[in-house]
Design a protein around this motif. Sequence first.
Motif, PDB file in Angstrom:
ATOM      1  N   UNK A 134      14.925  -4.796   8.575  1.00  0.00           N
ATOM      2  CA  UNK A 134      16.231  -5.408   8.755  1.00  0.00           C
ATOM      3  C   UNK A 134      16.035  -6.893   9.020  1.00  0.00           C
ATOM      4  N   UNK A 135      17.070  -7.547   9.502  1.00  0.00           N
ATOM      5  CA  UNK A 135      16.987  -8.992   9.735  1.00  0.00           C
ATOM      6  C   UNK A 135      16.600  -9.315  11.169  1.00  0.00           C
ATOM      7  N   UNK A 136      16.002  -8.352  11.856  1.00  0.00           N
ATOM      8  CA  UNK A 136      15.629  -8.585  13.253  1.00  0.00           C
ATOM      9  C   UNK A 136      14.389  -9.467  13.338  1.00  0.00           C
ATOM     10  N   UNK A 137      14.444 -10.562  14.137  1.00  0.00           N
ATOM     11  CA  UNK A 137      13.236 -11.368  14.348  1.00  0.00           C
ATOM     12  C   UNK A 137      12.216 -10.578  15.173  1.00  0.00           C
ATOM     13  N   UNK A 138      11.009 -10.473  14.652  1.00  0.00           N
ATOM     14  CA  UNK A 138       9.940  -9.785  15.382  1.00  0.00           C
ATOM     15  C   UNK A 138       9.075 -10.770  16.170  1.00  0.00           C
ATOM     16  N   UNK A 139       8.905 -11.952  15.600  1.00  0.00           N
ATOM     17  CA  UNK A 139       7.965 -12.900  16.172  1.00  0.00           C
ATOM     18  C   UNK A 139       8.501 -14.315  16.023  1.00  0.00           C
ATOM     19  N   UNK A 140       8.500 -15.063  17.118  1.00  0.00           N
ATOM     20  CA  UNK A 140       8.740 -16.498  17.074  1.00  0.00           C
ATOM     21  C   UNK A 140       7.400 -17.179  17.278  1.00  0.00           C
ATOM     22  N   UNK A 141       7.042 -18.085  16.375  1.00  0.00           N
ATOM     23  CA  UNK A 141       5.733 -18.717  16.442  1.00  0.00           C
ATOM     24  C   UNK A 141       5.823 -20.161  16.000  1.00  0.00           C
ATOM     25  N   UNK A 142       5.149 -21.046  16.740  1.00  0.00           N
ATOM     26  CA  UNK A 142       5.148 -22.465  16.399  1.00  0.00           C
ATOM     27  C   UNK A 142       4.377 -22.731  15.123  1.00  0.00           C
ATOM     28  N   UNK A 143       3.527 -21.803  14.747  1.00  0.00           N
ATOM     29  CA  UNK A 143       2.665 -21.989  13.573  1.00  0.00           C
ATOM     30  C   UNK A 143       3.019 -20.929  12.541  1.00  0.00           C
ATOM     31  N   UNK A 144       3.385 -21.347  11.354  1.00  0.00           N
ATOM     32  CA  UNK A 144       3.703 -20.404  10.279  1.00  0.00           C
ATOM     33  C   UNK A 144       2.444 -19.656   9.869  1.00  0.00           C
ATOM     34  N   UNK A 145       2.613 -18.565   9.143  1.00  0.00           N
ATOM     35  CA  UNK A 145       1.457 -17.758   8.748  1.00  0.00           C
ATOM     36  C   UNK A 145       0.492 -18.551   7.877  1.00  0.00           C
ATOM     37  N   UNK A 146       1.037 -19.375   6.980  1.00  0.00           N
ATOM     38  CA  UNK A 146       0.165 -20.163   6.097  1.00  0.00           C
ATOM     39  C   UNK A 146      -0.652 -21.155   6.913  1.00  0.00           C
ATOM     40  N   UNK A 147      -0.009 -21.825   7.876  1.00  0.00           N
ATOM     41  CA  UNK A 147      -0.733 -22.788   8.707  1.00  0.00           C
ATOM     42  C   UNK A 147      -1.664 -22.076   9.680  1.00  0.00           C
ATOM     43  N   UNK A 148      -1.275 -20.899  10.147  1.00  0.00           N
ATOM     44  CA  UNK A 148      -2.133 -20.128  11.037  1.00  0.00           C
ATOM     45  C   UNK A 148      -3.464 -19.824  10.358  1.00  0.00           C
ATOM     46  N   UNK A 149      -3.431 -19.435   9.087  1.00  0.00           N
ATOM     47  CA  UNK A 149      -4.670 -19.152   8.365  1.00  0.00           C
ATOM     48  C   UNK A 149      -5.576 -20.379   8.329  1.00  0.00           C
ATOM     49  N   UNK A 150      -4.978 -21.552   8.124  1.00  0.00           N
ATOM     50  CA  UNK A 150      -5.776 -22.765   7.998  1.00  0.00           C
ATOM     51  C   UNK A 150      -6.357 -23.191   9.356  1.00  0.00           C
ATOM     52  N   UNK A 151      -5.567 -23.045  10.420  1.00  0.00           N
ATOM     53  CA  UNK A 151      -6.088 -23.365  11.756  1.00  0.00           C
ATOM     54  C   UNK A 151      -7.202 -22.396  12.129  1.00  0.00           C
ATOM     55  N   UNK A 152      -6.998 -21.109  11.830  1.00  0.00           N
ATOM     56  CA  UNK A 152      -8.021 -20.120  12.149  1.00  0.00           C
ATOM     57  C   UNK A 152      -9.305 -20.368  11.367  1.00  0.00           C
ATOM     58  N   UNK A 153      -9.189 -20.872  10.152  1.00  0.00           N
ATOM     59  CA  UNK A 153     -10.391 -21.186   9.382  1.00  0.00           C
ATOM     60  C   UNK A 153     -11.231 -22.240  10.090  1.00  0.00           C
TER      61      UNK A 153
END
Length: 881
Positions: A685-704
């Motif tokens: 549904x349209x329920x927000x599950x997670x609020x995050x300052x870092x988007x998934x795409x940027x999260x991958x790059x920071x984690x790298x």
Amino acid sequence: MTDPKRLAELERLATSSSRHAGEWKAIGPWLSERAWGTVREDYSANGDAWGYFPHDHARARAYRWNEDGLAGICDIDQHLCFALAFWNGRDPILKERIYGLSGPEGNHGEDAKEYWWYEDATPTASWLRWRYHYPQAEFPYTWLREENARRGKQAREFDLGDTGIFDQGRYWAVTAEYAKATPFDVCVRLTIRNAGPDAADLHVLPTVWFRNRWSWRNEAPRPSIRASERPSCDCALAIAEDAAIGCWSLAAGPHPDGTLPELLFCENETNAPRLFGAPPTTPYPKDGINDHVIHGAATVNPGLCGTKMACWYRLHVAAGETVELRLRFGRSDDGAAVELGAGFEQVLRDRAAEADEFYAAIRPRDASDDEAQVMRQAFAGMIWSHQFYHYDVEEWLRGDRVPAPAGRRTGRNADWRHLDNHDVIAMPDKWEYPWYAAWDLAFHCVVLAHVDPAAAKHQLLLLCREWYMHPSGQLPAYEWAFGDVNPPVHAWAALAVFAIDGGRDFEFLARVFHKLLINFTWWVNRKDALGDNIFEGGFLGLDNIGAFDRSRPLPGGCVLEQSDGTAWMAKYCLNMLEIALRLANHDRAYQDVALKFFEHFCAIAKAVRELWCDADGFFYDRLRKPDGESVALRARSMVGLLPMFAAVQLDPALWEQLHDFRDRARWYIQNNPWIKEFIRFSPDDDRPMLLSLVSEERLRRVLARMLDESEFLSPHGLRSLSRYHREHPLVVPLPGGEARLDYEPGESETGLFGGNSNWRGPVWMPLNFLAVESLRHLHECVGDSFKVELPTGSGRQADLAAVADEIERRLVALFLRDERGRRPAGGVPEAFRRDPAWPDPVLFHEYFHGDTGEGLGASHQTGWTALAGALIANRRRRLGT
């Protein structure tokens, strides 16, 4: 497993709460190991705390605010203190306190130069064990000071073991054990072993004294300690009387030969002739016992009374032999019977067994014996690091019987006149940091919550009370500069403590939330200079992690917009949002303020785009010039990893139940579609599950970056600065010169922040702990399908839970024996490895070498480094035990 409901220590803990300590905490290890060289004892005109009250004065000058001692205990208001003193017959002074170098004396800042350990403790101090190794040869005070002064910052510190003074085992191994028979009756056993090859003599002086309150306030009644006029059992007996705490006694059992110790009395008053050439106030000053024992001076009161008293044991111990001394300290009437026999022994056996049961109940079922030891010693050190802290800033600024210099009234802490501290507080360390620091304390509370949730809640609430928090809403940083800015981690800590305690104490959550609302407003009004939701904050506890001192004004009117300051505020918003939602489930009125924090987070998330460098895949601080130009400071440091920590999972049940919040949040999202970049929605549904300052795409790059072993990921956790900067230092041009940031995996070579603080490469426990926690929370939302390389470049894929597990494994391994039987952080020093009697201690250093894992900085910084114990204890919750 033992039923926790039947644990004796839990029953004792049940007498305390977040509002009241309870009688079982009326006596504890609340005595510091250093009161000299502290800001509150500094009455100088130039603010040189180390120079104004040096170690050489400590034995002869009465303290104004606190006391110190070896293995010390005291009552909760520190009226009456008990500690140990020794003399090996060769030293120029009694060994009454841990010796170390002041900040200016040490080649890496202040540094304790002795060997001692906090071996065990229960939260109520019903059981305590402490160990100390005292050389039999003359203590090399001058050599330690002069050799460290000769060495530069690139050289290692010169420590006591480097002098060879412990060769052939020529030292005394002293163990002090405290066991409470009742809340006000403490059995004290001293076990003293001659580890050397020859018979030797040792003077042991258990000491009791009153903190000097009468010299500073005319109205304070003068207490007294006197020898008992009536014999009581086979012991020497002294009676201490005070209008505030009543009648107490110290009973000292006999020597091994059956004779009783001699009681020596003096006053806890300054030796004015020795220090200042002034007339004496008493013929029996604070160092009277010292001068009598060492020089035979007539400086103890023949009338057998005073405000300081020592039991003088003179021991002759054969090589390898052990001597036991017994004392009993507590509230009593003159002449009351004192039992030092079978009943005494039973109390110690019972309390030691109860401590074993208490920690066995906390131990995760998968923990090894070595891990269980690390966890237990972490908690014990945190308990020992509680200290009575007294500091009335208004009175200190004004001056009392020691007049304050006129310039001080507008100098250090002049804006904190409201601050009046008189409490037992969890501190980072009893010697190097005998004062609280706001963000350190938040991490201490997360550790404490595993063994004493009421104390953890009390500490968080205390920091927010009106006599701590500034009227503006700022929390006090630390005594050297209360106005410095520490990271706002207290909402996070409150949530963590709430969860560890079982998630039921909504009264505590509401109390801390209301106070933090004020603090949050201070941050918004004071630390967003341009009003663009990009925050400053100064050094933010990370000291010299930047190329220059971030807490000082920048030249040319520039403003430093900080990735860490902004990330901390985003995390603050999300933590306050989570608290508000939990409270709204009990009181729907909290929905309004929950939405406020939701919208404020969204505003920060939109603004943080300015700090992202797409070319590098990393977040950087930016230097904003007066003309509007913005320059990225391309330092790959923890500053750029912090945005990853700003994430929160929205409870689906609360989303459904809190209709006002849900509908208004949904409207906000629909009318601000850009915010969807920072929200992960439920696939159903349209329920927000997670609020995050870092988007998934940027999260991958920071984690790298983070998981690259050539950058942040070390064998022992996450480095504070990427190793990339070893070959690529950051150079920042500034008017009149340049600033430079190099990778320094060990001791710092910069003089910033006293020269002994280094965030330029070592592994620090607090942000590693937050990284582990954040990765686990993110995994709960993104699931097993979100995978990254671990390590980067290895080709091995891992989900975020596995990444968190691997970082945790590396962190805990710092303290565990490796295949050679050695602890990477340091256990038995090389000089003592051949000594079978030398313990294999777990020491919780301030930080750890970024490449080798060696423990550095303060050696007993059990404060936030005790998070290693919390990492292990947390496994019980994950394992469901």
